[in-house]
Design an enzyme around this catalytic site. Structure first.
Site, mmCIF file in Angstrom:
data_model
loop_
_atom_site.group_PDB
_atom_site.id
_atom_site.type_symbol
_atom_site.label_atom_id
_atom_site.label_comp_id
_atom_site.label_asym_id
_atom_site.label_seq_id
_atom_site.Cartn_x
_atom_site.Cartn_y
_atom_site.Cartn_z
ATOM 1 N N ASN A 148 0.815 -1.223 0.000
ATOM 2 C CA ASN A 148 0.000 0.000 0.000
ATOM 3 C C ASN A 148 0.846 1.270 0.000
ATOM 4 O O ASN A 148 0.350 2.345 0.337
ATOM 5 C CB ASN A 148 -1.001 -0.015 1.170
ATOM 6 C CG ASN A 148 -0.323 -0.186 2.513
ATOM 7 O OD1 ASN A 148 0.882 -0.002 2.617
ATOM 8 N ND2 ASN A 148 -1.084 -0.521 3.531
ATOM 9 N N ARG A 286 2.925 7.354 11.601
ATOM 10 C CA ARG A 286 2.313 6.867 12.832
ATOM 11 C C ARG A 286 2.033 8.042 13.760
ATOM 12 O O ARG A 286 2.855 8.957 13.885
ATOM 13 C CB ARG A 286 3.238 5.858 13.547
ATOM 14 C CG ARG A 286 3.267 4.473 12.887
ATOM 15 C CD ARG A 286 1.913 3.781 12.930
ATOM 16 N NE ARG A 286 1.903 2.488 12.256
ATOM 17 C CZ ARG A 286 1.458 2.272 11.017
ATOM 18 N NH1 ARG A 286 0.987 3.270 10.291
ATOM 19 N NH2 ARG A 286 1.463 1.060 10.492
ATOM 20 N N GLN A 315 -5.656 3.757 18.313
ATOM 21 C CA GLN A 315 -6.612 3.587 17.230
ATOM 22 C C GLN A 315 -7.598 2.474 17.573
ATOM 23 O O GLN A 315 -7.129 1.390 17.942
ATOM 24 C CB GLN A 315 -5.876 3.277 15.925
ATOM 25 C CG GLN A 315 -5.100 4.470 15.430
ATOM 26 C CD GLN A 315 -4.567 4.342 14.015
ATOM 27 O OE1 GLN A 315 -4.019 5.282 13.501
ATOM 28 N NE2 GLN A 315 -4.708 3.206 13.380
ATOM 29 N N HIS A 334 -7.686 6.215 9.868
ATOM 30 C CA HIS A 334 -6.532 5.571 9.228
ATOM 31 C C HIS A 334 -6.973 4.831 7.954
ATOM 32 O O HIS A 334 -7.310 3.646 8.000
ATOM 33 C CB HIS A 334 -5.899 4.598 10.231
ATOM 34 C CG HIS A 334 -4.546 4.129 9.839
ATOM 35 N ND1 HIS A 334 -3.683 3.531 10.723
ATOM 36 C CD2 HIS A 334 -3.874 4.168 8.658
ATOM 37 C CE1 HIS A 334 -2.564 3.210 10.100
ATOM 38 N NE2 HIS A 334 -2.664 3.582 8.839
#
Ligand code: NDP
Length: 386
Positions: A148, A286, A315, A334
């Site tokens: 990704n 992050r 998260q 995210h």
């Protein structure tokens, strides 16, 4: 027979499967560095472009695993001692989790996971696993390197333009029925001519530099290792020997370093002090790379003109997380690395890694983070255990 425990984000509130906007996705068989996209030997358990990153999507793994006689548990209930994740962890041989909805594999949880042999990240970024504890317990950690990276690079470019052009507040004026040109443009600039710098020029950082080159910006980077002189010349890059040196001269800063103990809170009050007034910061790496409250202070004081990103800590972010409401933010949950295109690649990569693991074939070195009690493969380059 192995128990495979898979933690994925919840299904869409509008139901599963969703109504897809397009019929498919382009076929990507190679990444920019020549590495081949995932090549599982067996059939994918889904059609490319389908939503497989959520619980009902199961990464398309059920048919493969059940054919082999393994048990697959899929849940999004990952936090707290009574979570489904904790209840199954004790006898799971394989744990699969995603950075978007991370099942935090702390040292304490690893201590309780007596049968755990493989911790697999569906995507990139294995900092939700205590890598030292994994190494100490002989657990292999792997992720789908490059699956990704371009997805995230595209998201970064979108966020750079959104902040600099003041896109999101202007869109809101349109949605609200307004025509407030002056309000919209009073924080809107051209990117052309600005100084853009990336802290870390790995797969994503370099892809961002390449994508921004046509915008006629001055490009800068910091990385522990310099890029080749050919790449530096091709992109007309200015190299900085420290992140601090880059921060002092850049109008737009992109944070793309992995999170490990010594990169935590790399952006604190001291770092923001060095920045130009009105700098923009993008962070899709992050959340913990930034001191949460220092970001809010920098935006409130005007030191930062904008902050955008998709990574938070923890998260999912709590409802009262200040990044949801701070001024001049362009935050999303995210999502950058979980486009339908990215999901197809990391789900195929997950299948490839599982096939290797169960058939006793080596996992590609580019997928390995920890193996044989130490950092290995891609992990040896990108991570540190302290
Ligand atoms: P790479 O491993 O390709 O690149 C990481 C780069 O960071 C390497 O060039 C490495 O340097 C450099 N680096 C290591 N330590 C430091 C440091 N202390 N300061 C500055 N640079 C450092 O990873 P990717 O580009 O694929 O991904 C980067 C990060 O992005 C991931 O670790 C992950 O946290 C995040 N990510 C986020 C996603 C999302 O959905 N938002 C999805 C994918 C990744 P060198 O190797 O030269 O030593």
């Amino acid at each position: 027979m192995a128990k495979v425990l898979c933690v994925l984000y919840p299904d869409p509130v509008t139901g599963y499967p969703p109504k897809y906007a397009r019929d498919g996705i382009p076929v990507i068989s190679k990444y920019p560095n020549g590495q081949t996209a995932p090549t599982p030997q067996g059939q994918l358990g889904f059609n490319p472009g389908e939503l497989v990153g959520c619980v009902s999507g199961e990464l398309g793994l059920r048919s493969y695993l059940e054919r082999q006689g393994h048990e697959l548990i899929v849940t999004s209930d990952k936090d707290g001692a009574d979570s489904v994740f904790d209840r199954h962890l004790g006898d799971a041989e394989v744990v699969i989790s995603q950075p978007f909805w991370p099942a935090y594999l702390t040292a304490e949880r690893i201590g309780k996971a007596k049968k755990l042999k493989l911790a697999l990240t569906a995507g990139i970024g294995s900092d939700h696993v205590d890598l030292k504890a994994a190494a100490d317990h002989g657990i292999t950690v792997a992720e789908e390197t490059f699956s990704n990276s371009i997805s995230v690079a595209e998201h970064v470019v979108m966020m750079v333009l959104s902040l600099v052009r003041n896109y999101l507040p202007s869109h809101q004026y349109a949605v609200n029925g307004g025509w407030n040109i002056a309000d919209c443009v009073s924080r809107s600039y051209d990117l052309e001519g600005m100084h853009f710098g990336t802290i870390a020029a790995g797969r994503i950082g370099l892809a961002v530099l390449r994508r921004l080159k046509p915008f006629d910006v001055h490009l800068h980077y910091y990385d522990p290792h310099r890029l080749s002189s050919e790449v530096e010349a091709e992109l007309n890059l200015t190299y900085h020997a420290t992140p601090q040196s880059l921060v002092q001269v850049c109008d737009v800063i992109n944070l793309q370093t992995p999170l490990y103990p010594s990169t935590e809170h790399m952006f604190d009050d001291k770092m923001f002090e060095l920045a130009k007034k009105g700098a923009y910061l993008i962070n899709t790496a992050r959340g913990k790379l930034c001191d949460r409250d220092a970001v809010v202070r920098a935006l409130t004081s005007g030191k930062l003109a904008g902050y955008a990103g998709d990574v938070w800590f923890p998260q999912p972010a709590p409802i009262d997380h200040p990044w949801r409401t701070m001024p001049h933010e362009g935050m999303t949950p995210h999502i950058s690395g979980s486009s339908l295109s990215a999901q197809t690649r990391y789900a195929a990569g997950t299948l490839e890694i599982l096939e290797c693991y169960f058939e006793g074939r080596p996992i590609r070195p580019e997928y390995l983070i920890v193996d044989g009690g130490k950092l290995a493969g891609a992990g040896a380059k990108a991570y540190k255990l302290n």
